[in-house]
Design a protein around this motif. Structure first.
Motif, PDB file in Angstrom:
ATOM      1  N   LEU A   1      -0.621 -15.686   1.947  1.00 51.37           N
ATOM      2  CA  LEU A   1       0.567 -14.912   1.567  1.00 51.37           C
ATOM      3  C   LEU A   1       0.323 -13.972   0.384  1.00 51.37           C
ATOM      4  CD1 LEU A   1       3.416 -17.462   2.310  1.00 51.37           C
ATOM      5  CD2 LEU A   1       2.689 -15.507   3.655  1.00 51.37           C
ATOM      6  N   PRO A   2      -0.503 -14.347  -0.607  1.00 52.06           N
ATOM      7  CA  PRO A   2      -0.794 -13.340  -1.643  1.00 52.06           C
ATOM      8  C   PRO A   2      -1.442 -12.078  -1.060  1.00 52.06           C
ATOM      9  CG  PRO A   2      -1.399 -15.538  -2.408  1.00 52.06           C
ATOM     10  CD  PRO A   2      -1.035 -15.681  -0.949  1.00 52.06           C
TER      11      PRO A   2
ATOM     12  N   LEU B   1      -1.040 -11.027   1.971  1.00 49.87           N
ATOM     13  CA  LEU B   1       0.026 -10.353   2.702  1.00 49.87           C
ATOM     14  C   LEU B   1       0.836  -9.476   1.744  1.00 49.87           C
ATOM     15  CD1 LEU B   1       2.015 -11.775   5.608  1.00 49.87           C
ATOM     16  CD2 LEU B   1       3.281 -10.677   3.790  1.00 49.87           C
ATOM     17  N   GLY B   2       1.105 -10.022   0.562  1.00 47.83           N
ATOM     18  CA  GLY B   2       1.848  -9.247  -0.432  1.00 47.83           C
ATOM     19  C   GLY B   2       1.081  -8.013  -0.898  1.00 47.83           C
ATOM     20  N   ARG B   3      -0.225  -8.181  -1.140  1.00 50.22           N
ATOM     21  CA  ARG B   3      -1.026  -7.028  -1.580  1.00 50.22           C
ATOM     22  C   ARG B   3      -1.142  -5.973  -0.488  1.00 50.22           C
ATOM     23  NH1 ARG B   3      -4.471 -11.082  -3.195  1.00 50.22           N
ATOM     24  NH2 ARG B   3      -6.288 -10.448  -2.000  1.00 50.22           N
ATOM     25  N   SER B   4      -0.946  -6.409   0.771  1.00 49.01           N
ATOM     26  CA  SER B   4      -1.150  -5.504   1.904  1.00 49.01           C
ATOM     27  C   SER B   4       0.099  -4.733   2.309  1.00 49.01           C
ATOM     28  CB  SER B   4      -1.634  -6.316   3.117  1.00 49.01           C
ATOM     29  OG  SER B   4      -2.814  -7.026   2.804  1.00 49.01           O
ATOM     30  N   LEU B   5       1.276  -5.228   1.939  1.00 53.11           N
ATOM     31  CA  LEU B   5       2.520  -4.659   2.477  1.00 53.11           C
ATOM     32  C   LEU B   5       2.905  -3.347   1.786  1.00 53.11           C
ATOM     33  CD1 LEU B   5       4.939  -7.635   3.180  1.00 53.11           C
ATOM     34  CD2 LEU B   5       4.282  -5.836   4.784  1.00 53.11           C
ATOM     35  N   HIS B   6       2.124  -2.327   2.026  1.00 51.13           N
ATOM     36  CA  HIS B   6       2.405  -1.011   1.449  1.00 51.13           C
ATOM     37  C   HIS B   6       2.401   0.038   2.550  1.00 51.13           C
ATOM     38  CE1 HIS B   6       2.106  -2.468  -2.635  1.00 51.13           C
ATOM     39  NE2 HIS B   6       0.976  -3.075  -2.322  1.00 51.13           N
ATOM     40  N   ASP B   7       3.424   0.841   2.558  1.00 55.57           N
ATOM     41  CA  ASP B   7       3.512   1.940   3.510  1.00 55.57           C
ATOM     42  C   ASP B   7       3.214   3.243   2.769  1.00 55.57           C
ATOM     43  OD1 ASP B   7       4.190   3.946   5.249  1.00 55.57           O
ATOM     44  OD2 ASP B   7       6.131   3.109   5.809  1.00 55.57           O
ATOM     45  N   TYR B   8       2.025   3.761   3.008  1.00 56.90           N
ATOM     46  CA  TYR B   8       1.613   4.995   2.325  1.00 56.90           C
ATOM     47  C   TYR B   8       2.033   6.240   3.104  1.00 56.90           C
ATOM     48  CZ  TYR B   8      -1.465   1.833  -0.275  1.00 56.90           C
ATOM     49  OH  TYR B   8      -1.957   0.812  -1.049  1.00 56.90           O
ATOM     50  N   ILE B   9       2.371   6.063   4.384  1.00 59.23           N
ATOM     51  CA  ILE B   9       2.585   7.229   5.244  1.00 59.23           C
ATOM     52  C   ILE B   9       4.070   7.538   5.426  1.00 59.23           C
ATOM     53  CG2 ILE B   9       2.255   8.148   7.588  1.00 59.23           C
ATOM     54  CD1 ILE B   9      -0.360   6.558   7.753  1.00 59.23           C
ATOM     55  N   VAL B  10       4.826   6.569   5.904  1.00 60.02           N
ATOM     56  CA  VAL B  10       6.176   6.860   6.383  1.00 60.02           C
ATOM     57  C   VAL B  10       7.239   6.676   5.294  1.00 60.02           C
ATOM     58  CG1 VAL B  10       7.939   6.132   8.042  1.00 60.02           C
ATOM     59  CG2 VAL B  10       5.546   6.339   8.767  1.00 60.02           C
ATOM     60  N   GLU B  11       7.165   5.559   4.579  1.00 58.18           N
ATOM     61  CA  GLU B  11       8.190   5.274   3.568  1.00 58.18           C
ATOM     62  C   GLU B  11       8.361   6.406   2.547  1.00 58.18           C
ATOM     63  OE1 GLU B  11       8.080   1.253   1.702  1.00 58.18           O
ATOM     64  OE2 GLU B  11       8.181   2.360  -0.187  1.00 58.18           O
ATOM     65  N   PRO B  12       7.262   6.996   2.028  1.00 55.30           N
ATOM     66  CA  PRO B  12       7.456   8.072   1.045  1.00 55.30           C
ATOM     67  C   PRO B  12       8.241   9.262   1.612  1.00 55.30           C
ATOM     68  CG  PRO B  12       5.185   7.291   1.020  1.00 55.30           C
ATOM     69  CD  PRO B  12       5.848   6.666   2.217  1.00 55.30           C
ATOM     70  N   GLN B  13       8.154   9.452   2.947  1.00 50.87           N
ATOM     71  CA  GLN B  13       8.860  10.582   3.542  1.00 50.87           C
ATOM     72  C   GLN B  13      10.298  10.232   3.941  1.00 50.87           C
ATOM     73  OE1 GLN B  13       6.157  13.120   6.205  1.00 50.87           O
ATOM     74  NE2 GLN B  13       5.057  11.182   6.239  1.00 50.87           N
ATOM     75  N   ARG B  14      10.493   8.985   4.375  1.00 52.21           N
ATOM     76  CA  ARG B  14      11.814   8.612   4.881  1.00 52.21           C
ATOM     77  C   ARG B  14      12.763   8.098   3.819  1.00 52.21           C
ATOM     78  NH1 ARG B  14      10.752   5.700  10.720  1.00 52.21           N
ATOM     79  NH2 ARG B  14      10.651   7.647  11.905  1.00 52.21           N
ATOM     80  N   LYS B  15      12.225   7.652   2.678  1.00 57.25           N
ATOM     81  CA  LYS B  15      13.105   6.974   1.716  1.00 57.25           C
ATOM     82  C   LYS B  15      14.177   7.925   1.178  1.00 57.25           C
ATOM     83  CE  LYS B  15      10.297   7.592  -2.429  1.00 57.25           C
ATOM     84  NZ  LYS B  15       9.599   6.931  -3.543  1.00 57.25           N
ATOM     85  N   GLN B  16      13.920   9.218   1.233  1.00 53.33           N
ATOM     86  CA  GLN B  16      14.925  10.206   0.805  1.00 53.33           C
ATOM     87  C   GLN B  16      16.226  10.091   1.604  1.00 53.33           C
ATOM     88  OE1 GLN B  16      14.140  14.298   2.507  1.00 53.33           O
ATOM     89  NE2 GLN B  16      12.131  13.420   2.961  1.00 53.33           N
TER      90      GLN B  16
END
Lengths: 311, 311
Positions: free
Chosen positions: B221-222, B224-239
């Motif tokens: 699980l640690p 898993l935590g270090r891995s759960l990053h969205d570099y592609i979509v989240e930065p564009q959609r969070k707006q």
């Protein structure tokens, strides 16, 4: 101990699906590195470099991958005043896509660490070896150094933080690596790559990558075969490798699970589910290169599970 | 059997690291679908749609996701002359990023298949459900439909070939899903995405994706935590999601392993390693939305392992 001699294996980076984040080690070829105490001078000195053919590698410690790797380790240990001779015996060509500089860097840190009574673990040595490889490659990445140092198939979550993971190796997995007599410098191989990927291509590649990891954990070789596709790098780099399309085609025809470029090339690897198939695929790949007037060397090996070994 | 009633669960697609290729099911919310023989007319008829609030869903079979999914299945089975009534009881909002249309499509094929004596396996139904979802979404992809239909965390190597794999679920994994009262249509959420990704970003994303899969297989699980990053979509959609940065921040502060956008949004999910943490993180996320004047609903659930269930 007055002298330590190590063997550092060749490695296949990228592995079709994991550009800059996956690599595995093979049994041959590889470099031999010797570290020896020398009370006649203080500090690290490179005293011999052999096996470079008509190429020249620098003897200056700060310009040599093995030298830099060993020197950073000695600085970390506060042992820069110790007199140590380092010998580098290259047993594989530069610019082959088989992690030649990584092998020298990984071999050097293991040899020097062992000479000093092994104060650091194998894992702790990685950072210094990557610093060494950076001299040759111009970027800080561990996809050759990590599998060379510790063996197996390694995944790098992040090159910045060297978050390395050992992936399971399906029992019968064998590799044919064919090194054609073409030279590609890593820097040149990077230059042909576009700095942009289409989102559609990235999605295809991510599906293949995730399925490849799944296949390793579930021992599912048919899935591994369906997953071994490089949508991003191979289409751009294959132009640098004369005859590549035909070489790949014959490997797949002979039953290879997948076939792609090893690291920055020009070596080509094929993963197979038996040694017999790997040998047959490898020889067919050599024949295909020969039809394009390119001579080559073939190495057939299981995945090397040991990494650098002390001889 | 004259009538079959099923529950089809909501799903979280993308899961931060696997745009278009990963999804998982949760226990609530979900849709109820009823299929019933009706000898008074031939063919499939949608006789009731409830729970749509002030929205309108089409009753015409060929315009409705559940209708299309069921109709394609009936055509495959050569049973288009059978009189079947279909009821769709929506229990979750449209455009929530929780796979609303996928749930209706998956529920419809299971209900109709069961009504006919279950001639097809659950796996064989997937294709028809994806055809149904395509009506709502405009593209053929299974990242909501697959986990809704069969439960668990599913990986899609290729949407074209529906090469689906079940990934292991670490024991304590719990999800907080917060649905803010903001509507985003899937088509609009896709429109804000650039069709290009930088190679550097793609490499970061691939490292995270491969590590996420590794973490699931190794129960780490640690990682898993270090891995759960969205570099592609989240930065564009969070707006498109008012207050997103603060919502994510409080989730991570409360100990969530990771937090990102569910599917096309606006729902936000947080993965946690206990139900207590998921509840606390979810409430903090709701409070953060409220500080931005956005009301929301919270769902806390383990990963749903059953998919569509017959009631």
């Amino acid at each position: 101990m007055q002298e330590v001699r190590v063997f550092a294996p060749a490695t296949v980076a990228n592995v079709a699906v994991g550009f800059d984040i996956l690599g595995f080690a093979i049994n041959r070829p590889g470099d031999e590195i010797v570290a020896r105490f020398n009370p006649d001078h203080p500090g690290l000195v490179i005293t011999a470099i052999t096996g470079t053919g008509d190429k020249v590698l620098p003897y200056a410690v700060e310009e040599n991958t093995a030298g830099v790797a060993a020197q950073r380790l000695l600085e970390h240990l506060g042992q820069t005043e110790l007199g140590i001779d380092l010998e580098i015996h290259k047993r594989m060509p530069f610019g082959s896509g088989l992690g030649s500089s990584a092998a020298s860097a990984a071999g050097a840190v293991v040899a020097v660490n062992e000479l000093l009574g092994a104060p650091l673990s194998r894992e702790s040595l990685l950072y210094f070896a990557v610093l060494g490889e950076e001299v040759a490659d111009g970027s800080f990445h561990a996809d050759n150094v990590a599998p060379c140092l510790v063996g197996g198939i390694t995944l790098i979550r992040s090159n910045d933080s060297l978050d390395i993971h050992h992936l399971p190796v399906p029992g019968n997995l064998q590799v044919a690596v064919v090194h054609p007599d073409i030279e590609i410098l890593t820097r040149d191989a990077r230059a042909v790559l576009s700095d942009q990927v289409s989102l559609k291509t990235a999605i295809l590649q991510m599906g293949s990558l995730a399925s490849f990891i799944t296949a390793l954990y579930t021992n599912d070789l048919p899935l591994l075969g369906r997953s071994l596709h490089d949508y991003i790098v191979e289409p751009q780099r294959k132009q640098l490798i004369k005859g590549f399309d035909e070489v790949k085609q014959v490997a797949l025809q002979r039953g290879a699970l997948g076939c792609s470029i090893s690291g920055a090339g020009p070596s080509v690897f094929a993963l197979c589910d038996s040694g017999y198939l790997a040998q047959a695929a490898g020889q067919a790949m050599q024949e295909a290169f020969a039809r394009h007037g390119v001579s080559s060397q073939l190495y057939v090996s299981p995945i090397n599970q040991e990494g650098v070994v002390i001889l």
